[in-house]
Design a protein around this motif. Structure first.
Motif, PDB file in Angstrom:
ATOM      1  N   LEU A  28       6.208  26.158  14.250  1.00  0.00           N
ATOM      2  CA  LEU A  28       5.668  27.073  13.251  1.00  0.00           C
ATOM      3  C   LEU A  28       5.398  26.387  11.922  1.00  0.00           C
ATOM      4  N   LEU A  29       5.910  25.188  11.724  1.00  0.00           N
ATOM      5  CA  LEU A  29       5.643  24.462  10.483  1.00  0.00           C
ATOM      6  C   LEU A  29       4.225  23.905  10.458  1.00  0.00           C
ATOM      7  N   ASN A  30       3.608  23.819  11.615  1.00  0.00           N
ATOM      8  CA  ASN A  30       2.227  23.335  11.705  1.00  0.00           C
ATOM      9  C   ASN A  30       1.282  24.524  11.532  1.00  0.00           C
ATOM     10  N   LEU A  31       1.009  24.892  10.290  1.00  0.00           N
ATOM     11  CA  LEU A  31       0.233  26.098  10.022  1.00  0.00           C
ATOM     12  C   LEU A  31      -1.168  26.055  10.616  1.00  0.00           C
ATOM     13  N   PRO A  32      -1.893  24.926  10.558  1.00  0.00           N
ATOM     14  CA  PRO A  32      -3.211  24.912  11.207  1.00  0.00           C
ATOM     15  C   PRO A  32      -3.138  25.196  12.707  1.00  0.00           C
ATOM     16  N   GLY A  33      -2.075  24.717  13.360  1.00  0.00           N
ATOM     17  CA  GLY A  33      -1.913  25.009  14.778  1.00  0.00           C
ATOM     18  C   GLY A  33      -1.570  26.454  15.034  1.00  0.00           C
ATOM     19  N   VAL A  34      -0.694  27.011  14.195  1.00  0.00           N
ATOM     20  CA  VAL A  34      -0.313  28.416  14.332  1.00  0.00           C
ATOM     21  C   VAL A  34      -1.528  29.316  14.160  1.00  0.00           C
ATOM     22  N   ARG A  35      -2.433  28.927  13.267  1.00  0.00           N
ATOM     23  CA  ARG A  35      -3.629  29.732  12.987  1.00  0.00           C
ATOM     24  C   ARG A  35      -4.477  29.954  14.235  1.00  0.00           C
ATOM     25  N   MET A  36      -4.416  29.038  15.196  1.00  0.00           N
ATOM     26  CA  MET A  36      -5.251  29.164  16.387  1.00  0.00           C
ATOM     27  C   MET A  36      -4.560  29.911  17.523  1.00  0.00           C
ATOM     28  N   ARG A  37      -3.288  30.246  17.371  1.00  0.00           N
ATOM     29  CA  ARG A  37      -2.586  30.916  18.462  1.00  0.00           C
ATOM     30  C   ARG A  37      -3.188  32.273  18.833  1.00  0.00           C
ATOM     31  N   PRO A  38      -3.605  33.103  17.867  1.00  0.00           N
ATOM     32  CA  PRO A  38      -4.228  34.367  18.276  1.00  0.00           C
ATOM     33  C   PRO A  38      -5.507  34.168  19.085  1.00  0.00           C
ATOM     34  N   PHE A  39      -6.248  33.108  18.804  1.00  0.00           N
ATOM     35  CA  PHE A  39      -7.458  32.823  19.569  1.00  0.00           C
ATOM     36  C   PHE A  39      -7.098  32.428  21.005  1.00  0.00           C
ATOM     37  N   VAL A  40      -6.043  31.623  21.145  1.00  0.00           N
ATOM     38  CA  VAL A  40      -5.594  31.228  22.482  1.00  0.00           C
ATOM     39  C   VAL A  40      -5.159  32.450  23.280  1.00  0.00           C
TER      40      VAL A  40
END
Length: 248
Positions: A28-40
């Motif tokens: 969860l510290l990787n905010l750019p990665g977290v941002r794409m989770r709803p798309f996945v």
């Protein structure tokens, strides 16, 4: 009975920074990665096999970066994208597996640059980073749909529009969709971003139906002006025949 292999794949590339050689932080510290989770999640729901909630007909996978930044000529995110594509081909044993690259910001730049890989059929770029000097010849024969907020202050919607025209002249089929009132982080009007992206990715893979205006824009001749291939999300929604999206 052995599970059926995927019919297609989506590789998701999150955003990053212009420079930064350290690895992205975990979880969860990787905010750019977290941002794409709803798309996945949205893509996995849209491609779920009927009657089997645990399996999808399309493999959806996030690309892991070794470094947080693009880092100039090193183009680290591009290298990671190409390595992920090679690994996918080896894993599935299918050198004809159709792949759509879905990228945000720096990840969209990496997706556009990696599109020459033989597995790639199309690119969906969200708030893409499109420097004017980036090449476009690798996009020939690919479908490219770029989505950008009209209010983005991090990456330039004007540069995105210019790239669609340059890529079209180079032999790509391109389209741009403008999200009025959105933002770079895709938080404002988030449901609209998620629904549109799912429709675009599944449409390019052939597991769904592209909105009619997008299909028309992708069919424009190479000489078309950039504005001809630029669509407005709200007008797409208003088009009953577009097959798109609930209100935000």
């Amino acid at each position: 009975m052995a599970p059926r292999p995927p019919s297609a794949a989506v590789l998701v590339l999150h955003g990053g920074y212009e420079t930064g050689v350290e690895p992205p932080p975990p979880g969860l510290l990787n905010l750019p990665g977290v941002r794409m989770r709803p798309f996945v999640r949205a893509l996995r729901r849209a491609t779920r096999v009927p009657g089997d909630d645990d399996r999808t007909e399309v493999l959806v996978r996030q690309v892991r970066y070794g470094h947080r930044g693009w880092n100039g000529p090193r183009a680290d995110a591009l290298r990671d994208a190409l390595a992920a594509l090679d690994a996918l081909g080896e894993e599935t044993g299918d050198d004809g597996l159709p792949v759509v690259l879905l990228g945000h910001s720096m990840g969209a730049r990496a997706a556009l640059r990696a599109a020459g890989h033989p597995l790639v059929r199309g690119v969906v770029g969200l708030a893409p980073w499109c420097p004017p000097g980036d090449p476009v010849t690798q996009l020939a024969g690919r479908d490219v749909v770029l989505v950008h907020s009209s209010r983005d202050r991090i990456t330039s919607p004007q540069a995105t529009q210019s790239l669609t025209a340059r890529a079209r002249r180079a032999g790509a089929r391109t389209c741009m969709v403008t999200v009025r009132g959105g933002d770079h982080a895709m938080i404002r009007r988030a449901p609209a971003w998620h629904h549109l992206t799912t429709a675009l990715v599944t449409g390019l893979l052939g597991t769904g139906t592209l909105p009619g205006p997008v299909t028309a824009a992708l069919g424009l001749p190479p000489t078309a002006e950039a504005t001809e291939g630029t669509l407005d999300l709200d007008r797409l929604r208003a088009d009953r025949g577009a097959g798109l999206l609930p209100s935000p």
